[in-house]
Design a protein around this motif. Sequence first.
Motif, PDB file in Angstrom:
ATOM      1  N   ALA A   7       0.821  -1.218   0.000  1.00 34.86           N
ATOM      2  CA  ALA A   7       0.000   0.000   0.000  1.00 34.86           C
ATOM      3  C   ALA A   7       0.850   1.260   0.000  1.00 34.86           C
ATOM      4  CB  ALA A   7      -0.937   0.006   1.210  1.00 34.86           C
ATOM      5  N   GLY A   8       2.168   1.100   0.056  1.00 40.86           N
ATOM      6  CA  GLY A   8       3.069   2.245   0.089  1.00 40.86           C
ATOM      7  C   GLY A   8       3.951   2.206   1.312  1.00 40.86           C
ATOM      8  N   PRO A   9       5.143   2.783   1.226  1.00 40.58           N
ATOM      9  CA  PRO A   9       6.107   2.695   2.333  1.00 40.58           C
ATOM     10  C   PRO A   9       5.658   3.381   3.608  1.00 40.58           C
ATOM     11  CG  PRO A   9       6.876   4.195   0.625  1.00 40.58           C
ATOM     12  CD  PRO A   9       5.691   3.502   0.065  1.00 40.58           C
ATOM     13  N   GLU A  10       4.711   4.305   3.502  1.00 38.70           N
ATOM     14  CA  GLU A  10       4.250   5.002   4.705  1.00 38.70           C
ATOM     15  C   GLU A  10       3.021   4.359   5.323  1.00 38.70           C
ATOM     16  OE1 GLU A  10       6.177   7.319   5.879  1.00 38.70           O
ATOM     17  OE2 GLU A  10       7.447   7.032   4.112  1.00 38.70           O
ATOM     18  N   GLU A  11       2.493   3.331   4.659  1.00 37.56           N
ATOM     19  CA  GLU A  11       1.292   2.664   5.162  1.00 37.56           C
ATOM     20  C   GLU A  11       1.661   1.429   5.977  1.00 37.56           C
ATOM     21  OE1 GLU A  11      -1.674   4.018   4.747  1.00 37.56           O
ATOM     22  OE2 GLU A  11      -0.724   5.652   3.620  1.00 37.56           O
ATOM     23  N   ALA A  12       0.655   0.835   6.600  1.00 29.64           N
ATOM     24  CA  ALA A  12       0.887  -0.372   7.393  1.00 29.64           C
ATOM     25  C   ALA A  12       1.422  -1.485   6.496  1.00 29.64           C
ATOM     26  CB  ALA A  12      -0.410  -0.825   8.059  1.00 29.64           C
ATOM     27  N   PRO A  13       2.352  -2.283   6.986  1.00 27.34           N
ATOM     28  CA  PRO A  13       2.901  -3.356   6.156  1.00 27.34           C
ATOM     29  C   PRO A  13       1.941  -4.537   6.068  1.00 27.34           C
ATOM     30  CG  PRO A  13       3.823  -3.509   8.349  1.00 27.34           C
ATOM     31  CD  PRO A  13       2.951  -2.262   8.335  1.00 27.34           C
ATOM     32  N   ASP A  14       2.186  -5.380   5.090  1.00 26.97           N
ATOM     33  CA  ASP A  14       1.570  -6.701   5.072  1.00 26.97           C
ATOM     34  C   ASP A  14       2.284  -7.480   6.183  1.00 26.97           C
ATOM     35  OD1 ASP A  14       1.670  -9.612   4.418  1.00 26.97           O
ATOM     36  OD2 ASP A  14       0.389  -9.022   2.769  1.00 26.97           O
ATOM     37  N   ALA A  15       1.571  -7.747   7.277  1.00 27.80           N
ATOM     38  CA  ALA A  15       2.215  -8.280   8.478  1.00 27.80           C
ATOM     39  C   ALA A  15       2.973  -9.585   8.231  1.00 27.80           C
ATOM     40  CB  ALA A  15       1.188  -8.455   9.595  1.00 27.80           C
ATOM     41  N   PRO A  16       2.386 -10.569   7.566  1.00 24.65           N
ATOM     42  CA  PRO A  16       3.153 -11.803   7.348  1.00 24.65           C
ATOM     43  C   PRO A  16       4.402 -11.569   6.506  1.00 24.65           C
ATOM     44  CG  PRO A  16       0.809 -12.196   7.042  1.00 24.65           C
ATOM     45  CD  PRO A  16       0.985 -10.718   7.119  1.00 24.65           C
ATOM     46  N   ALA A  17       4.316 -10.697   5.495  1.00 25.56           N
ATOM     47  CA  ALA A  17       5.483 -10.425   4.656  1.00 25.56           C
ATOM     48  C   ALA A  17       6.576  -9.730   5.463  1.00 25.56           C
ATOM     49  CB  ALA A  17       5.077  -9.570   3.457  1.00 25.56           C
ATOM     50  N   ALA A  18       6.187  -8.727   6.256  1.00 26.35           N
ATOM     51  CA  ALA A  18       7.165  -8.035   7.089  1.00 26.35           C
ATOM     52  C   ALA A  18       7.805  -8.998   8.086  1.00 26.35           C
ATOM     53  CB  ALA A  18       6.489  -6.881   7.829  1.00 26.35           C
ATOM     54  N   ALA A  19       6.997  -9.904   8.634  1.00 26.10           N
ATOM     55  CA  ALA A  19       7.532 -10.880   9.585  1.00 26.10           C
ATOM     56  C   ALA A  19       8.519 -11.820   8.908  1.00 26.10           C
ATOM     57  CB  ALA A  19       6.387 -11.681  10.203  1.00 26.10           C
ATOM     58  N   ARG A  20       8.215 -12.245   7.717  1.00 19.62           N
ATOM     59  CA  ARG A  20       9.113 -13.151   6.999  1.00 19.62           C
ATOM     60  C   ARG A  20      10.460 -12.478   6.720  1.00 19.62           C
ATOM     61  NH1 ARG A  20       8.136 -17.543   4.403  1.00 19.62           N
ATOM     62  NH2 ARG A  20       6.301 -18.727   5.032  1.00 19.62           N
ATOM     63  N   LEU A  21      10.413 -11.227   6.309  1.00 23.27           N
ATOM     64  CA  LEU A  21      11.667 -10.513   6.050  1.00 23.27           C
ATOM     65  C   LEU A  21      12.444 -10.287   7.341  1.00 23.27           C
ATOM     66  CD1 LEU A  21      10.527  -7.865   3.410  1.00 23.27           C
ATOM     67  CD2 LEU A  21      11.731 -10.014   3.015  1.00 23.27           C
TER      68      LEU A  21
END
Length: 927
Positions: free
Chosen positions: A275-289
């Motif tokens: 949704a953009g770098p200033e928006e909330a992350p995709d939680a599972p994707a952020a967790a995986r990284l």
Amino acid sequence: MGTAQQHDRRAAGRRLLSLFSAAAVTFAAGLTFVTGAAPAAADPIEQCTPTHGAVVAVDFGPFGGGVVRGCDTTPTTGYELLRDGGFTTEGTQHDGEGFLCRIGTASFNSGTRYPTPATEDCVLTPQATAYWSYWIASPGQSSWSYSPLGAMDRKPEAGDVDAWVFGGTDVGGSTGRPTFTPDDVRAGGGATPSPTPTDGPSVPVGKIDVPAAARWVSEQLHDGSHVVDEGSETPNYFLTTEAAYALAAAGGKSPALDKVVAALDSGATEYAYPAGPEEAPDAPAAARLALVAAVTEGDPRAFGGHDLLGDLEKNVCASGPAPGCTAKGDFRGAAYGDGQALAVLALLRGGVVPPADAVTRLTQLVCEDGSVTSILIGPGEHCDGDPMTTGLVAQVLDEAGGQDAAVAKTVAYLKKAQLRSGAFPPYNGATTGSVAATAYAAQALRALGEARAADAAVWWLSREQLADGGFAFDEGAESGALYATAPAVLAGTGTSLVTLTTKAPEPTDPPTTPPTTPPITAPPTTPPPAGDGPDLKKAVAYLTSPANLRQGRYYAAGGSTTRADFGLTIDGAFALAATGHDNDALRTVVDFLDKGGKDGEARTVHDWTNVGSAHAMGGSMGKAAVLAQVVERDPRDFGGKDLIAGLADAVCTAKSPQPDRSCAGKGAYAYAMSVFGQSLGVIAQIRAGETKAAEAPIGYLAGLQHTATGAWPSLVPPTGDADVDSTAMAAMALDLVPGDTHAGAVDRALAWVAAQQLPDGGFPGAAGNSVNSAALAVQGLSLDAGKYGAQIAKARKFLASQQNADGGFNVAKEGQRGSDLRASTQAVGGSTGISFGVLTRSLEGTTPNPVPSPSASAPVIVTPGDNAGSAGGPGIVDTDGPGGGGGLAATGGQALGLAAAAAVLVLAGWGAVVAARNRRSAVGGGL
């Protein structure tokens, strides 16, 4: 790529579909049984044991009675269990026994069937809050599950218990469940003995060839840095993280792993911040990284320019349900149990104490039997878990600390769920192994001190390793998959995402596994060309076989009935039209429908559409009209009726006041109680050149789209769910509208559908990894085949994997095996990728097949008279007790229609958009 793409599972599937709210009767803790002489129809209750026969219980509490149970020692289907267990049934006038509307037994009130005509006329499907819902429990289960199959499709096993409850259930299944337990009605009145947990099956010790698996993983990398799906040019970051975990476990720190991590670092914004770098992350994707960073000694607070841990912390739901939040404590947008678990684990590995509510949410996913559900259900909702999710969540809860009771419960479940082979099934009740489930379970069991069970699981995994080093998803499969291979590598090295690190161990630490010498492996097999799909000629032969297509003219509504399922018959015609492999058979079906052909009960197609009557059904008229247009017949004179005029007359001008259920709102079609019905009506009107007349229906359909996601619900009026099948169908309808007004809506719909694809190419549906959903997804995504070619190719391969030797298709990857007509019609038509909006097949030059004479040996169903019975009491009564049993009404079978709003169980298999829409029909039955 979202978390949904991680799951090739699961029987639980996404049951976002319609279970409705119920009024139930409360029972005392101690329930008494009344016994007596057995009637002719029911077997004595004591003959149904934990290893022989099945029990069915019907709750007549809402009608002043009690719970009545019956026994059938040789049940063939859930429907026959009900009938042969001493109960009588009655269907609707519109669909016959296809929609179970009333149930009775001589054990209660002299056999009166309920609800009575005074409260339900049973003309069409019953109202949404008052229907007979169907629940099941397998041996050893102490709680009920809403049946994933209709009663005519379900095949009870020895020791099973079925229950029928009148009322309704909500979306989560937390209301309307039986108020008695399976143990209350089991033969003998007690729990079914279940195997005592042991330390694990007695199997040889085996080792996974880790170096070979690592080589296979490396071969899947494009330019050695990232995974790309076949036919695509963009990275699949989700699978790239899996590759990183596998390479880290197999070889520790290495230049090859560094290259993969660098690719993930550069793609972090694209993957985790859609949704953009200033928006909330995709939680599972952020967790995986974040886990990739933790595993490789990187910094999850500065990965790809993002503070992944800080962004996860900031996006924990303070309340719910709300957009992106099922309940308090969810990571926003996590959606699945493993996404929640990975986010908690990412914080833990980053040295952050996770919010207590986030950990609590994981404990709320632990079901009564100790399994963990894959879906982020709300507190109190129906819970049905699986070994794979249980394995991951058990490890994370153990790492979080303070959750000993929940962890112990999950371990006990895993030990019971392990098969004799050492494998773990993909879902409860399955009898074959899943590589990913077995790998995650093995990781958990080893970490939690159950070494013998873990060793048995690894031994099974070692036997499933392919010659090229990879692992397939399922037992015996031969096509390697990263999402199966990566967790198998971790299990084979004795590690997990909780402990995995590339940091060199201290010299005094023993290696986690003895070194292995890689054997000589066969060269990798050449993958099949992109787009490989089902054998359509073989599938058409299945659809047109005399055993399925009655006299070459129609599909029956189930069992030995001669009643036509007109909705299913049109589905079959669509499939034949899409392939062109048997145009004479198609001509025969179309002529039967168009020329007033009658089924064995003297019904024509318009006894199903109800065109011209007070109960004219918009979805059914639309479906029949689209078929006429597909084969170049006149929808204004199809079967002697003007379907286009009927659709125009069926457009609602306002929502109908209760209890009238005909109109869901302005612009809806009358009695079109699903997105499917509305979409087909729109397609029919536009194809007939009536775009102006269709403006209100188009507007109503467009207004049902979820603004946040681009998805559509299944029901009309909507209930808040999001559904692959309905979204694809609505996209096909709006794509047909002239101009670009709805182009953006279609684009968002297709993007949402694509994001739901599972790693094996399938798509989630109510029955799990669903054939119907995959087929409709192919049709929808084919609206932009240039963009979604890779997803289409994977989905077609998935469909091919579900094709059986007879040419038909399974309902889903999970659950009962065997070809299903409705799933097969959808798989055949869907795999061609042709939208219903443009499907055309000329019948010029064709000849209808001769109609064979009806068999003189066709079975005749006799209806014996009911025995007199006495009013039941508040306890549980056996149908073989005093006054029990009685004759069973003659029944036709199933109609398999889309009974959306009423959500009444379709005995042949779930009415497509209906409540728990277990086996959802794409363009199916009773629209």
